[in-house]
Design an enzyme around this catalytic site. Structure first.
Site, mmCIF file in Angstrom:
data_model
loop_
_atom_site.group_PDB
_atom_site.id
_atom_site.type_symbol
_atom_site.label_atom_id
_atom_site.label_comp_id
_atom_site.label_asym_id
_atom_site.label_seq_id
_atom_site.Cartn_x
_atom_site.Cartn_y
_atom_site.Cartn_z
ATOM 1 N N GLU A 53 0.418 15.234 4.210
ATOM 2 C CA GLU A 53 -0.666 14.444 3.642
ATOM 3 C C GLU A 53 -1.708 14.203 4.727
ATOM 4 O OE1 GLU A 53 -1.185 9.665 2.920
ATOM 5 O OE2 GLU A 53 0.765 10.558 2.482
ATOM 6 N N LYS B 158 5.352 6.053 -4.753
ATOM 7 C CA LYS B 158 5.370 5.836 -3.300
ATOM 8 C C LYS B 158 5.676 4.361 -3.094
ATOM 9 C CE LYS B 158 1.991 5.186 0.308
ATOM 10 N NZ LYS B 158 0.622 5.467 0.750
#
Length: 165
Positions: free
Chosen positions: A44, A133
């Site tokens: 990411e 998440k």
């Protein structure tokens, strides 16, 4: 582009998403390329990194098919997700339940939607998130994750940090 199932499969197999953020976009690019080349399948690039879209585009261009797991993180707005897809991101990560979640789903991108409570996790799932998440995971620890998973066994959780300085 990754499908939601492919992202879940990668998460289940490797149990890792590297997060790259920093003040130097060249260093961020080198870090992404090094991580992917070393075998980290999901990386990411935080939008807190200067020129993050350029970092994503350069990384995916340099890595070719190996760059399939380069995503955009800290996606917060409706404009963030489709713009990052156009830069080459194959998934997005949000810090919370923001317009970025809906925009990512609408753009066809798998999304790891940030949430902390059961209510937020259910809302992320209802919005079409690929996985939740759990952020900041350090605030609750393993026992908190277990407590969330007990009533929500069908949700996919990805615990993420919060313990650094």
């Amino acid at each position: 582009m990754l499908t939601s199932q492919e992202l879940r499969d990668q998460l289940a197999a490797h149990r890792l998403v590297a997060i790259v953020r920093g003040a130097d976009p060249d260093a961020a690019l080198r870090t992404v390329v090094t991580l992917v080349t070393a075998g980290v399948p999901l990386v990411e690039v935080s939008l807190n990194t200067p020129d993050a879209p350029k970092v994503i585009a350069a990384a995916t261009a340099e890595l070719g098919a190996a760059g399939l797991g380069v995503g955009a993180g800290t996606v917060r707005t409706a404009d963030d997700a489709p713009a990052r897809r156009d830069a080459g991101a194959t998934f997005v990560v949000t810090p919370g339940l923001s317009a970025g979640v809906t925009a990512a789903v609408d753009a066809g991108l798998p999304v790891l939607a940030g949430a902390f409570t059961a209510t937020e996790a259910l809302a992320a799932d209802a919005a079409g998130a690929t996985a939740v998440k759990l952020f900041p995971a350090s605030a609750g620890g393993p026992s908190y994750l277990r407590a969330l998973r007990d009533p929500l066994p069908d949700l996919h959780f990805v615990p993420v940090g919060g313990g650094g300085s």
